[in-house]
Design an enzyme around this catalytic site. Structure first.
Site, short mmCIF file in Angstrom:
data_model
loop_
_atom_site.label_atom_id
_atom_site.label_comp_id
_atom_site.label_asym_id
_atom_site.label_seq_id
_atom_site.Cartn_x
_atom_site.Cartn_y
_atom_site.Cartn_z
CE LYS A 153 -4.15 -2.03 2.05
NZ LYS A 153 -3.87 -3.43 2.38
C1 LIG Z 1 -4.54 -4.50 1.75
C2 LIG Z 1 -3.86 -5.79 1.64
C3 LIG Z 1 -4.32 -6.79 0.76
C4 LIG Z 1 -5.58 -6.63 -0.03
O1 LIG Z 1 -5.46 -5.69 -1.07
P1 LIG Z 1 -6.77 -5.12 -1.80
O2 LIG Z 1 -6.27 -4.04 -2.67
O3 LIG Z 1 -7.67 -4.61 -0.71
O4 LIG Z 1 -7.39 -6.26 -2.54
C5 LIG Z 1 -3.59 -7.95 0.65
N1 LIG Z 1 -2.46 -8.15 1.37
C6 LIG Z 1 -1.98 -7.22 2.22
C7 LIG Z 1 -0.76 -7.51 3.00
C8 LIG Z 1 -2.66 -6.01 2.37
O5 LIG Z 1 -2.19 -5.09 3.22
#
Ligand SMILES: *Cc1c(COP(=O)(O)O)cnc(C)c1O
Length: 472
Positions: free
Chosen positions: A119
């Site tokens: 993210k």
């Molecule tokens: C947020 C997150 C996800 C999911 O991603 P999306 O974009 O919500 O599908 C998967 N793995 C980790 C480690 C995350 O932080």
């Protein structure tokens, strides 16, 4: 037109600029912003991108989504501020390096950033873009976000100290790892407010949507992947992953993505739409397999999320699915509204009733698989034994699913590595019988901050509104 956005629910299809969508987050009608049309990359464009650095590549791709809302020179500076070698712990300028874990099977490490989450890639850029736009408009912004674990600290790292922004972050009281909580605690203070909700992630997400619909709070900004700025900033790493493994431009590649809110893989869908030769986009879920079932059966059914050992995927209301549905329903906002209305009133909606079948997923290259705690533990162990690399539980969900799909057909498969294992020590220890030595930067994290770093409230908007009013 390049860089213009419309809401998935607006029957007038009135378009707004990239930067307006950036500050709005969610559209006033409750819909999500999508581009009026998908830009295109030709084979020659891809060939030209192959020799570029990640920063240059990200600029070329982002420009196609931003249009003229941010001048090129400014956009370049924002990218340079977002992606520094120091913040992403890289020495060679590849912010998303690949490593091989099997025959034609690769991990794309998206988690080198400040909070060890994929993210960070989108949020570092989002923070820069929002700050830039607020400066240009001489405005301030209050942002309300929801986290199942990783968005919280990642968004906080991205906007900490940006004095035009105040960030209120909702997280569920149970489910997050100690490390994730500690990361958020350490950011509390100044322009960062952490609020702990007596409920699940879905409750947090519902509160965000509820406040946004309230006229008093309608100008709240968003850092969740409902924000188009985030989705568009993830497209470059799909392009980069493709270019890193394709032996020649035109060769097809598969991607497997650990999925919760469908933000990450939606960016892969967009990469495919704009012309990257992606064969399959495989959605990997954990036990909260609402999305996997939907792709298999065409029925989107709400089932309360339960807590698992890959907590950032413990989601049942998959926000970004609405962006896919918009395309599936021939970009007809009235059909989208009807579809979403049926889902929210019945807790269930079938694509068949809207004249479609599960073929629509196949046509778009979308496949699915899900994983359990036992699968996750087994995969962490086997990847460690076979490739001497430790993966986090979310990535393990995707590797589990990848191995079910992988055949010896010469098509490279890339698994998105969405977090570093250090965030989920407990599960790593269960799988391997030891916890690896922590990097220096993570060592004393758990002792930072205090319990009062989180303001505790029930899953009800009255207290939340009061708290926000008192702090802005
Ligand atoms: C947020 C997150 C996800 C999911 O991603 P999306 O974009 O919500 O599908 C998967 N793995 C980790 C480690 C995350 O932080």
């Amino acid at each position: 037109m390049v860089g213009r956005l419309i809401s998935t629910r607006d029957k007038e299809k009135k378009s707004i600029s990239y930067t307006d969508a950036l500050l709005n987050g969610l559209a006033p009608d409750g819909g999500l912003y999508v581009p009026t049309e998908y830009p295109q990359l030709t084979k020659d464009d891809l060939i030209a991108l192959k020799s570029k650095s990640y920063l240059e590549l990200a600029f070329e791709i982002k420009k196609k989504f931003v249009g003229n809302a941010i001048p090129d020179a400014a956009l370049k500076v924002l990218l340079q501020n977002a992606y520094t070698k120091a913040k992403f712990h890289t020495s060679d300028g590849n912010f998303v390096p690949l490593r091989q874990i099997g025959a034609d099977l690769f991990l794309e490490n998206l988690s080198l950033g400040p909070t060890a989450s994929f993210k960070d890639i989108a949020l570092q850029q989002l923070g820069q873009e929002i700050n830039y736009e607020l400066n240009s408009r001489n405005k301030n912004l209050v942002i309300l976000g929801a986290t199942s674990g990783d968005t919280g600290s990642s968004a906080e790292a991205a906007v900490k100290g940006l004095d035009r922004i105040k960030l209120f972050m909702l997280s569920p009281q149970v489910g997050m790892s100690n490390f994730q909580k500690a990361q958020m605690r350490a950011f509390t203070g100044g322009n960062i407010f952490n609020i702990s909700i007596d409920g699940r992630f879905d409750d947090c997400q519902d509160l965000v949507k509820e406040l946004k619909q309230d006229p008093e709070f309608s100008t709240l900004g968003a850092v969740n992947s409902i924000n188009w700025g985030r989705i568009s900033s993830q497209v470059p790493y799909f392009v980069s992953g493709y270019l890193q493994v394709a032996s020649e431009i035109g060769q097809e590649v598969d991607f497997v993505v650990p999925t919760g809110n469908l933000g990450n893989i939606l960016s892969g869908y967009i990469a495919r739409k704009i012309g990257v030769p992606i064969r399959k986009l495989i959605v990997a879920t954990n036990e909260n397999d609402v999305m996997a079932k939907l792709i298999k059966t065409g029925v989107y059914e709400l089932i309360a999320a339960h807590i698992t050992s890959s907590p950032s995927m413990d989601i049942s209301k998959v926000s970004n699915y609405e962006r896919l549905v918009f395309d599936f329903l021939d970009r007809n906002p009235l059909s989208v509204k009807e579809y979403m209305k049926e889902f929210s009133s019945e807790g269930k909606v079938d694509l068949m009733k809207f004249g479609m079948s599960t073929d629509i997923f196949v046509e778009n290259g979308i496949f699915q698989g899900s994983s359990t705690h036992q699968n996750r533990i087994h995969t962490i162990k086997s990847v460690y034994d076979e490739a001497k690399t430790i993966i986090d539980p979310h990535t393990a969900d995707a590797v589990t699913v990848a191995k079910r799909y992988k055949v010896d057909d010469g098509v490279p498969m890339i698994v998105m590595e969405t977090a570093l294992p250090v965030k989920f020590e407990h599960t790593i220890n269960e799988a391997l019988g030891f916890t690896p030595e922590k990097e220096e930067r993570f060592k004393d994290l758990e002792s930072k901050g205090t319990d009062s770093s989180f303001y505790n409230i029930s899953s009800n908007s009255t207290q939340l509104k009061e708290y926000i009013r008192n702090n802005i």
